[in-house]
Design an enzyme around this catalytic site. Structure first.
Site, PDB file in Angstrom:
ATOM      1  N   LYS A 173       0.830  -1.208   0.000  1.00 34.43           N
ATOM      2  CA  LYS A 173       0.000   0.000   0.000  1.00 34.43           C
ATOM      3  C   LYS A 173       0.867   1.262   0.000  1.00 34.43           C
ATOM      4  O   LYS A 173       0.644   2.178  -0.790  1.00 34.43           O
ATOM      5  CB  LYS A 173      -0.905  -0.016   1.236  1.00 34.43           C
ATOM      6  CG  LYS A 173      -2.284   0.495   0.997  1.00 34.43           C
ATOM      7  CD  LYS A 173      -3.265   0.000   2.061  1.00 34.43           C
ATOM      8  CE  LYS A 173      -2.760   0.255   3.451  1.00 34.43           C
ATOM      9  NZ  LYS A 173      -2.734  -0.823   4.375  1.00 34.43           N
ATOM     10  N   LYS A 181       9.871  -6.545  10.434  1.00 36.72           N
ATOM     11  CA  LYS A 181       9.066  -5.969   9.358  1.00 36.72           C
ATOM     12  C   LYS A 181       9.831  -4.909   8.568  1.00 36.72           C
ATOM     13  O   LYS A 181       9.593  -4.693   7.385  1.00 36.72           O
ATOM     14  CB  LYS A 181       7.781  -5.363   9.943  1.00 36.72           C
ATOM     15  CG  LYS A 181       6.720  -5.100   8.884  1.00 36.72           C
ATOM     16  CD  LYS A 181       5.442  -4.543   9.485  1.00 36.72           C
ATOM     17  CE  LYS A 181       4.634  -3.833   8.419  1.00 36.72           C
ATOM     18  NZ  LYS A 181       3.774  -2.780   8.951  1.00 36.72           N
ATOM     19  N   TRP A 200       7.028  -0.342  -8.505  1.00 40.77           N
ATOM     20  CA  TRP A 200       8.141  -0.912  -7.721  1.00 40.77           C
ATOM     21  C   TRP A 200       9.382  -1.039  -8.611  1.00 40.77           C
ATOM     22  O   TRP A 200      10.465  -0.640  -8.225  1.00 40.77           O
ATOM     23  CB  TRP A 200       7.728  -2.290  -7.163  1.00 40.77           C
ATOM     24  CG  TRP A 200       8.820  -2.925  -6.335  1.00 40.77           C
ATOM     25  CD1 TRP A 200       9.081  -2.712  -5.008  1.00 40.77           C
ATOM     26  CD2 TRP A 200       9.802  -3.878  -6.769  1.00 40.77           C
ATOM     27  NE1 TRP A 200      10.156  -3.446  -4.607  1.00 40.77           N
ATOM     28  CE2 TRP A 200      10.628  -4.177  -5.656  1.00 40.77           C
ATOM     29  CE3 TRP A 200      10.071  -4.507  -7.991  1.00 40.77           C
ATOM     30  CZ2 TRP A 200      11.694  -5.087  -5.729  1.00 40.77           C
ATOM     31  CZ3 TRP A 200      11.130  -5.405  -8.063  1.00 40.77           C
ATOM     32  CH2 TRP A 200      11.926  -5.693  -6.937  1.00 40.77           C
ATOM     33  N   ARG A 259       2.353   7.998   7.188  1.00 38.45           N
ATOM     34  CA  ARG A 259       2.594   7.924   8.631  1.00 38.45           C
ATOM     35  C   ARG A 259       4.082   7.782   8.924  1.00 38.45           C
ATOM     36  O   ARG A 259       4.851   7.334   8.082  1.00 38.45           O
ATOM     37  CB  ARG A 259       1.870   6.699   9.208  1.00 38.45           C
ATOM     38  CG  ARG A 259       0.371   6.849   9.254  1.00 38.45           C
ATOM     39  CD  ARG A 259      -0.290   5.516   9.508  1.00 38.45           C
ATOM     40  NE  ARG A 259      -0.187   4.662   8.323  1.00 38.45           N
ATOM     41  CZ  ARG A 259      -0.431   3.368   8.303  1.00 38.45           C
ATOM     42  NH1 ARG A 259      -0.772   2.735   9.415  1.00 38.45           N
ATOM     43  NH2 ARG A 259      -0.319   2.680   7.196  1.00 38.45           N
ATOM     44  N   PHE A 272       3.484  -7.901  -9.749  1.00 41.00           N
ATOM     45  CA  PHE A 272       4.470  -8.821  -9.191  1.00 41.00           C
ATOM     46  C   PHE A 272       4.991  -9.609 -10.380  1.00 41.00           C
ATOM     47  O   PHE A 272       4.237  -9.899 -11.317  1.00 41.00           O
ATOM     48  CB  PHE A 272       3.773  -9.728  -8.157  1.00 41.00           C
ATOM     49  CG  PHE A 272       4.686 -10.657  -7.415  1.00 41.00           C
ATOM     50  CD1 PHE A 272       5.740 -10.174  -6.638  1.00 41.00           C
ATOM     51  CD2 PHE A 272       4.486 -12.033  -7.475  1.00 41.00           C
ATOM     52  CE1 PHE A 272       6.566 -11.047  -5.947  1.00 41.00           C
ATOM     53  CE2 PHE A 272       5.320 -12.911  -6.792  1.00 41.00           C
ATOM     54  CZ  PHE A 272       6.357 -12.414  -6.023  1.00 41.00           C
ATOM     55  N   THR A 277       4.044   1.525  -0.831  1.00 46.05           N
ATOM     56  CA  THR A 277       4.803   1.575  -2.082  1.00 46.05           C
ATOM     57  C   THR A 277       3.919   2.102  -3.214  1.00 46.05           C
ATOM     58  O   THR A 277       4.357   2.926  -4.030  1.00 46.05           O
ATOM     59  CB  THR A 277       5.341   0.175  -2.414  1.00 46.05           C
ATOM     60  OG1 THR A 277       6.090  -0.302  -1.294  1.00 46.05           O
ATOM     61  CG2 THR A 277       6.234   0.190  -3.640  1.00 46.05           C
ATOM     62  N   PHE A 303      -4.101  -0.825   7.426  1.00 43.23           N
ATOM     63  CA  PHE A 303      -4.929  -2.018   7.282  1.00 43.23           C
ATOM     64  C   PHE A 303      -5.700  -1.997   5.944  1.00 43.23           C
ATOM     65  O   PHE A 303      -5.330  -1.279   5.020  1.00 43.23           O
ATOM     66  CB  PHE A 303      -5.884  -2.186   8.462  1.00 43.23           C
ATOM     67  CG  PHE A 303      -5.213  -2.696   9.725  1.00 43.23           C
ATOM     68  CD1 PHE A 303      -3.840  -2.893   9.801  1.00 43.23           C
ATOM     69  CD2 PHE A 303      -5.959  -2.998  10.858  1.00 43.23           C
ATOM     70  CE1 PHE A 303      -3.234  -3.368  10.958  1.00 43.23           C
ATOM     71  CE2 PHE A 303      -5.360  -3.471  12.016  1.00 43.23           C
ATOM     72  CZ  PHE A 303      -4.010  -3.654  12.063  1.00 43.23           C
ATOM     73  N   ALA A 356      -3.419   0.908  14.210  1.00 39.73           N
ATOM     74  CA  ALA A 356      -4.603   0.789  13.360  1.00 39.73           C
ATOM     75  C   ALA A 356      -5.746   0.047  14.050  1.00 39.73           C
ATOM     76  O   ALA A 356      -6.822  -0.057  13.489  1.00 39.73           O
ATOM     77  CB  ALA A 356      -4.241   0.111  12.052  1.00 39.73           C
TER      78      ALA A 356
END
Lengths: 587, 587
Positions: free
Chosen positions: B80, B114, B439, B103, B411, B82, B323, B295
């Site tokens: 999200k 992570k 990406w 954020r 992807f 990215t 989320f 979240a």
């Protein structure tokens, strides 16, 4: 607006002065900093890229290096920081290119009863809210670096308890076998939080850590802060951080942050924090602010990097030692100057008539209580007797080869005769003396002091250390005890004897400098003994070793690394003007 | 140097891009900020004085307001952030005046497994080390403000235990009678420190606090962080901070930070933190970074103030919801937009072929393990079935009146047929769709997405809330459960029933918005159920009340406010290049 310290609170003076303060861009330009070297944090404070400055000016000779220390203080303090700022302003009035170097205050005292440490009256550093509320974040960086080591330690202990050797090996981990009863390090937080002094952590289930006793210290007592103060550059900082001993294993071997693979990440938090911060006096001279290590288990001085930078940029640099001459100046002399290679020209010994009376026999004043009436009446006998402590402190400075200058920090109750007497005693002892009224009048009140300091700077100091690092540890402790404190000798309790034996057997550790823990409220190890105590022996109970900061710490006094918040603390009176964003009630 | 995400780590790309990054002065000038409005923190990030900007531009119409949300993700996440950065770069390629709003990441995940949240590949925000290591200090400010409340609470409990009423009265204190078994608030630290989840504090003697159970949360779970995200200005922030309930007294009455006289001092820590931070994409578009609340117990969105500022400065503003659409977008819609008064034009629903397959029946991928082979082979059946979840999420957006745009985040294993199928399904449902390769290719790869978003922005959204605040709490929870999650209904456990009764009786509290706690890994309350679960009932176990942030929080999922550090965390590979000061190994 007329700034009158007799009618205005310190924070009210600061905020009035801030209306005319220089932007940090202007300040940086006046100091000859390039745009790249000045890293602004908002419009009124900046960090200075120490590396660029030191590279650019590596061939420029250093300015004069002036230390500020004090006689043995009363519990009220004798205004060392205020005098430092006053002296900077006084030198400014004399047209000199001067820079002050001070420590960053901890959030603990700021929000408790002691208040901030920005000076007072018309001798203050501004902007006050930045100064009092974390500045550019260095203490937070120390806190994060330090606590990350604790995260690494406690999670490693948990995972070692939960996994067998084979599983650990798959994750690239060897078993460290940390002894839960020999964890040395605690967590840190930058407040006075007595409730976190003694705690039990890791309760809950198998996934909630490893159950054990633990503790919190105030952030400025962190060894990472001690390292920030003594590191000469980022490489030195990285190496020292990797040497911090967090615990011992079950066989008695030290476990370091490097063993936990966390020293690099800890250093990552410190990359910006290593640059000193730029602020200004209320009269517009530059003041650097950097590091604020504890004065007992660490050196209690601002950082070496800060002094390096200031000495390249200023003709006169005024730097402060925490505590009094016996503790603060001794550490400045034998630790800080040894690690930095810098040689002080002058050390200002701050005294007050009040403190002299206290050493001469007047009742000891207590913080938060009205000052005893004895301090409001002339008493030449007490003052004369009290000057023994002053001259003892002057002699400590003389032993280093730095030139002492006595500063009597004016208080309204001082009488002319009392001041004359102190002047006479100092002159007879061959030491320069100045009476300074910087609290009431700012730099104008400190020109006598400034002149005395400039005059003293014309002498060439014959600097020498009290001890060499290859002398035996006990010899070094005894030199400090006898020649600085005036003790007859030293006795060691069994834990101290044992630790010294271990240290002497270790060729690396035995050569670390000595960082004493002793009360600053007496030259002796008993805070009740005033003046110059005679016929006493220093009692060393234990010896601590800080491998990261690189100190051997003989303990001859109480160590409380987590102060307590009082019942009526300062935070009750602090608030924000929501229209202007200004913070009210800081002091 | 050619930046190739297939060969370089994210941090290596970031550092190459940083060699050509704009100074923040240049960036600020391009955005039309005045010198006073731009508060630099070093040369590459700044804070923006929100108050000055909003005053100067109060009459300027807002830019287009674009939200980014996602379908129900796999445990790997669907990119999200990215995609948000990619979209900003794509709009930049189209010559638009665009600003991203994200954020601030927590130090916990950054140093654990992570990693940071700066985007990835050729869609990143820089400088990465500033972003990952505390930025301008806002999280530290939250931590200090929060922990100061705990210092006030615990020291007050201790002093009330040690002093009688008369002594307290002398200090201007009334007895608060805090119940040690009903202390709601814990301490915070910004790491994953499972060892601090369950602790006992106040051990030691009479001066060492009050013995009781306590806890630590990760700093971003602090109610102060939740408040930073929803405050409209400093006044609002001050008021909300004063309403935080720290504990209950022995008679069941709430004890707030205002009762502890600490709300003003807490706010003092937040005066700078309230200003949003300015960074940039690796292609040079401005990105604001501000607040990072959890979240679940909070809104999981960047701050309202940040969006206010961006909408005055940019023609297109892209903002993110934490989320998935059922949780993140629902809170954006019914809490954030309600409090801000802002109306979104578009919401981008991010999907991956991988997540669609997962919803269609493929085995669930697990972080840290190789991706199952099913994801590397074409399977149209799974993709088609999985689109049910996608369309459900699109419909959530439609209910708000915002215009949905589906973004398939590319992807390498995607097949042409799979992508065609998703396009067809979206087109049949009347929703714009774009296939985006940001990406690998940065903004150039996101122009299709940018075009679709600009096209959608030409429509006029018919914005409406799902519920009104004067509806009964149960009605509102049921609307969320049925219309957003697709549940048949709601059942309440006794503690939830009881709390709702108390709330409904309180005319102020009953009107607070609903902030649900539910897993984001399923539309239902069971993370194992993929696709669009049917025939289920939402189970509300409890209802929490956060008076400061102003949320009623029905709990229909696990809340863990202190994550754990894994056995092979990221900090092991982070270090500093001591010559350049660059941090290596962040991701």
């Amino acid at each position: 607006m007329q700034l009158d310290p007799t009618k205005m609170k310190d924070w009210e003076i600061a905020y009035e002065a801030e209306k005319n303060m220089k932007t940090v861009y202007q300040l940086g330009e006046e100091m000859g900093l390039t745009k790249e070297e000045l890293l602004p944090y908002g419009h009124y404070v900046a960090k200075i890229d120490y590396k660029r400055v030191l590279e650019r000016l590596k061939d420029k000779p250093n300015g004069k290096y002036i230390n500020v220390t004090a006689i043995t203080p009363t519990p009220l303090g004798e205004g060392k920081t205020t005098t430092l700022i006053g002296l900077v302003q006084g030198l400014g009035k004399r047209g000199q290119n001067v820079i002050g170097c001070i420590r960053q205050p901890s959030g603990g005292p700021t929000f408790n009863i002691k208040g901030s440490a920005a000076g007072g009256g018309l001798s203050q550093v501004i902007p006050l809210d930045k100064f009092s509320l974390g500045l550019t974040g260095d203490i937070n960086a120390v806190m994060n670096a330090h606590n990350l080591a604790m995260v690494a330690l406690t999670s490693r202990m948990q995972h070692e308890a939960n996994y067998d050797d084979e599983t650990l090996a798959k994750k690239g981990l060897r078993r460290l076998n940390i002894d839960p009863k020999r964890v040395e390090m605690g967590w840190v937080i930058d407040f006075c939080a007595q409730a976190l002094r003694h705690i039990v952590i890791g309760l809950g289930g198998k996934n909630d850590g490893y159950p054990m006793e633990s503790k919190f210290w105030i952030a400025v007592a962190s060894e990472v802060m001690a390292i920030l103060a003594v590191a000469r550059d980022l490489k030195d900082l990285r190496e020292r951080i990797g040497k911090i001993v967090v615990a011992f294993d079950k066989f008695g071997n030290p476990v370091t942050t490097e063993d936990l693979d966390v020293a690099g990440a800890m250093t990552a938090w410190m990359v910006e924090a290593i640059n000193p911060n730029l602020m200004q006096t209320i009269e517009g001279q530059p003041v650097l602010v950097h590091a604020g290590p504890f004065a007992n288990i660490a050196i209690g001085q601002n950082s070496i990097i800060e002094d390096y930078v200031a000495l390249k940029l200023g003709d006169y640099v005024v730097t402060e030692s925490g505590f009094a001459a016996d503790i603060g100046f001794e550490k400045f002399w034998n630790i800080k100057c040894r690690l930095s290679g810098l040689i002080p020209n002058v050390s200002v010994v701050v005294a007050t008539i009040r403190a002299l009376k206290c050493h001469g026999g007047a009742p000891i004043p207590r913080p938060g209580q009205p000052i005893p009436k004895e301090y409001l009446e002339e008493n030449l006998e007490w003052v004369e007797k009290g000057c023994e402590n002053l001259l003892h402190c002057v002699n400590i400075v003389k032993k280093s080869g730095a030139i002492p200058v006595v500063c009597i920090n004016k208080f309204y109750a001082d009488t002319e005769n009392e001041v004359k007497l102190v002047r006479k005693i100092c002159e007879e002892a061959g030491v320069r003396v100045a009476y300074s009224d910087h609290w009431l009048k700012g730099g104008e009140g400190a020109v006598e002091l400034a002149d005395a300091v400039m005059d003293a700077c014309r002498e060439t100091p014959q600097f020498r250390f009290l001890y060499e690092l290859d002398e035996p540890i006990k010899t070094r402790i005894e030199k400090i005890a006898k020649e600085v404190y005036g003790a007859d000798g030293v006795i060691y309790m069994p834990p101290a004897e044992e630790k010294i034996k271990i240290l002497e057997a270790n060729p690396e550790l035995r050569k670390l400098p000595i960082c004493m823990v002793k009360t600053h409220l007496s030259l002796s190890d008993d805070p009740a003994k005033k003046g110059v105590p005679k016929g006493w022996t220093l009692r060393v109970r234990d010896v601590l070793i800080f491998r990261g900061s690189g100190f051997i710490v003989p303990v001859a006094g109480d160590i409380n690394l987590m102060p307590g918040t009082a019942s009526d603390p300062a935070y009750r009176r602090i608030d924000v003007d929501v229209e202007t964003g200004k913070v009210k009630g800081l002091f």
